[in-house]
Enzyme design. Sequence first.
Site, PDB file in Angstrom:
ATOM      1  N   GLY A  13       0.828  -1.198   0.000  1.00 60.99           N
ATOM      2  CA  GLY A  13       0.000   0.000   0.000  1.00 60.99           C
ATOM      3  C   GLY A  13       0.863   1.248   0.000  1.00 60.99           C
ATOM      4  O   GLY A  13       2.072   1.182   0.256  1.00 60.99           O
TER       5      GLY A  13
ATOM      6  N   CYS B  44       5.276  -6.066   1.549  1.00 61.97           N
ATOM      7  CA  CYS B  44       5.634  -4.647   1.571  1.00 61.97           C
ATOM      8  C   CYS B  44       4.955  -3.933   2.751  1.00 61.97           C
ATOM      9  O   CYS B  44       5.327  -4.156   3.889  1.00 61.97           O
ATOM     10  CB  CYS B  44       5.293  -4.009   0.227  1.00 61.97           C
ATOM     11  SG  CYS B  44       6.133  -2.434  -0.062  1.00 61.97           S
ATOM     12  N   TYR B  45       3.945  -3.101   2.508  1.00 66.33           N
ATOM     13  CA  TYR B  45       3.233  -2.448   3.614  1.00 66.33           C
ATOM     14  C   TYR B  45       2.654  -3.491   4.561  1.00 66.33           C
ATOM     15  O   TYR B  45       2.629  -3.301   5.786  1.00 66.33           O
ATOM     16  CB  TYR B  45       2.124  -1.551   3.073  1.00 66.33           C
ATOM     17  CG  TYR B  45       1.305  -0.853   4.138  1.00 66.33           C
ATOM     18  CD1 TYR B  45       1.789   0.293   4.775  1.00 66.33           C
ATOM     19  CD2 TYR B  45       0.053  -1.335   4.515  1.00 66.33           C
ATOM     20  CE1 TYR B  45       1.041   0.933   5.763  1.00 66.33           C
ATOM     21  CE2 TYR B  45      -0.694  -0.705   5.488  1.00 66.33           C
ATOM     22  CZ  TYR B  45      -0.206   0.434   6.115  1.00 66.33           C
ATOM     23  OH  TYR B  45      -0.949   1.066   7.086  1.00 66.33           O
TER      24      TYR B  45
ATOM     25  N   HIS C 292       8.041  -7.409  -3.691  1.00 69.89           N
ATOM     26  CA  HIS C 292       6.792  -7.850  -4.312  1.00 69.89           C
ATOM     27  C   HIS C 292       6.998  -9.148  -5.090  1.00 69.89           C
ATOM     28  O   HIS C 292       7.522  -9.134  -6.208  1.00 69.89           O
ATOM     29  CB  HIS C 292       6.255  -6.761  -5.246  1.00 69.89           C
ATOM     30  CG  HIS C 292       5.744  -5.559  -4.516  1.00 69.89           C
ATOM     31  ND1 HIS C 292       4.454  -5.462  -4.063  1.00 69.89           N
ATOM     32  CD2 HIS C 292       6.375  -4.416  -4.131  1.00 69.89           C
ATOM     33  CE1 HIS C 292       4.285  -4.307  -3.444  1.00 69.89           C
ATOM     34  NE2 HIS C 292       5.439  -3.651  -3.470  1.00 69.89           N
TER      35      HIS C 292
ATOM     36  N   GLU D 117       4.729 -10.884  -6.482  1.00 70.92           N
ATOM     37  CA  GLU D 117       3.673 -11.058  -7.483  1.00 70.92           C
ATOM     38  C   GLU D 117       4.029 -10.487  -8.849  1.00 70.92           C
ATOM     39  O   GLU D 117       3.347 -10.783  -9.843  1.00 70.92           O
ATOM     40  CB  GLU D 117       2.363 -10.424  -6.982  1.00 70.92           C
ATOM     41  CG  GLU D 117       2.375  -8.898  -6.870  1.00 70.92           C
ATOM     42  CD  GLU D 117       2.864  -8.379  -5.527  1.00 70.92           C
ATOM     43  OE1 GLU D 117       2.485  -7.257  -5.158  1.00 70.92           O
ATOM     44  OE2 GLU D 117       3.638  -9.098  -4.857  1.00 70.92           O
TER      45      GLU D 117
ATOM     46  N   ASP E 165     -18.118 -12.237 -22.236  1.00 72.20           N
ATOM     47  CA  ASP E 165     -18.539 -12.235 -20.837  1.00 72.20           C
ATOM     48  C   ASP E 165     -20.019 -12.574 -20.699  1.00 72.20           C
ATOM     49  O   ASP E 165     -20.395 -13.486 -19.957  1.00 72.20           O
ATOM     50  CB  ASP E 165     -18.262 -10.871 -20.188  1.00 72.20           C
ATOM     51  CG  ASP E 165     -16.829 -10.419 -20.367  1.00 72.20           C
ATOM     52  OD1 ASP E 165     -15.956 -11.289 -20.518  1.00 72.20           O
ATOM     53  OD2 ASP E 165     -16.581  -9.195 -20.357  1.00 72.20           O
TER      54      ASP E 165
ATOM     55  N   LYS F 162     -10.614 -11.931 -17.209  1.00 68.16           N
ATOM     56  CA  LYS F 162     -11.018 -12.206 -18.586  1.00 68.16           C
ATOM     57  C   LYS F 162     -10.466 -13.533 -19.104  1.00 68.16           C
ATOM     58  O   LYS F 162     -11.190 -14.309 -19.741  1.00 68.16           O
ATOM     59  CB  LYS F 162     -10.573 -11.058 -19.496  1.00 68.16           C
ATOM     60  CG  LYS F 162     -10.885 -11.259 -20.965  1.00 68.16           C
ATOM     61  CD  LYS F 162     -12.369 -11.155 -21.266  1.00 68.16           C
ATOM     62  CE  LYS F 162     -12.780  -9.688 -21.294  1.00 68.16           C
ATOM     63  NZ  LYS F 162     -14.167  -9.522 -21.769  1.00 68.16           N
TER      64      LYS F 162
END
Length: 514
Positions: free
Chosen positions: A54, A81-82, A168, A170, A226, A370
């Site tokens: 964050g 992180c945060y 991070h 990710e 969708d 998606k």
Amino acid sequence: MPDTITILDFGSQYTQLIARRIRELKVYSEILPHDVSRETLAKRDPRGIILSGGPNSVYDPGAPPLSDFLLDLNLPILGICYGMQLLAHHLGGRVEKSDQREYGSATIHVDHAASLFTALESPLPVWMSHGDQITQLPPGFTQLAHSDTCPFAAMANPTRKIYALQFHPEVVHTPRGIDMLRHFVFDVCACRGDWTPASFIATTVEQIRARVGEARVLCALSGGVDSTVAATLVGKAIRDQLMCVFVDHGMLRQDEAPAVIELFRDQGLEMVPVDARERFLNKLRGVVDPEEKRKIIGAEFIRVFEEIAVSLASEKPIRFLAQGTLYPDVIESRAPERSAAARIKTHHNVGGLPDDLQFELIEPLRYLFKDEVRAVGSELGLPESLVYRQPFPGPGLAVRIIGEITPERLDALRAADAIVRQEIESAGLGREVWQYFAILTPLKTVGVMGDGRTYDSVVAVRAVTSADGMTADWARLPNDMLARISSRIINEVRGVNRVVYDITSKPPGTIEWE
């Protein structure tokens, strides 16, 4: 119910990527606000919790705190992180402003290859993004890794199953990050990794049947992947209790309405086509603000569906409305008062819905990205041409005309957009490029045509590559193709004398201009 990893969002630009990476491991993950209630979290029954990064310092006034009950659940926790700093601060460690802010590529050295770093080499390249750092570990925690400027790049209390990373894992810039997340999800949280398109379909069909019972359902069918996958899922669950409605709101692409009607007749879905072009354009007359456009369109769609529901409700009223809302729609429309993350834009099918909605919503794809929707569509047996149809926003060309929407401007944009699509698809790049379209801007520029001065509109061309629409990069289209697109638009579309190409990634831009 599949094994679930819950991600609590503290406002990081990378939060969605955490969910994506966990799902790549065939484990269901869901993002919730950082201040989620104990009751809401209990309903998810997660196997583990991840605290996102964050923008705040733990010492900022109003910085999002760590809810006390989270530590009482005795669930595995991973702070990023945060999230790491928050754990350290909450549990008695020390967090201080760093003398040297770390943002970008860094190298960490593994001190203890426990759990998260098992079988990983040292040193490791990672992606840092922080101004504060931990200078003293909380009691009971062990240093797992450090960098030259960050003494505690990772920490753990294995007894309590609490782990934390200052970097991070990710993002792609942390190449072994997926392995660290895999260790947390499987070794620490003991997830099974059985969340697949087939299991999603089976669970979703069962849930729809249980919820709908004998009631009737109206489905908003746009022709995109969708709404088509949503309609097919609902149809699989309740068969002839479903009625699909295709609304032509006047902002579709060139020749789209007849093509969609023909396509879905071939799919065997019962569908009612509605020509609502005039009423939508009347509602949008003079409107230039993009948020207002989206809300007007979302509300008017509902009014149309309500009228159709009344006309179809002979003996049994239509109680439910099914639509193809996706997770990115929900995330980007999120109200800032419910999360540390900002609202990016209001999607017509989320924040654009009226307060007096007369239907109960069925949104079977609400928590899918998606590419996951496409995988479900393929599993359902839908044709590849439909599954890989390029995304088209519900508001249609309304959010690709910057400024007021008029019939003349719609005609110009349709013609320009058709040229962009024809050139990219004829070159065989339709699957390689995620989304490609034209935008009609309110700008006018001086030009020369036929030895005379012109003062006409600027059309922008947008083409991006992406996996899920949450992040995207501009497509490196061949120069000769861009030249053909520009030449054709200027020569074939009246009122346009300049074409520009958008080379902005997402972030900082969004895929659509509005």
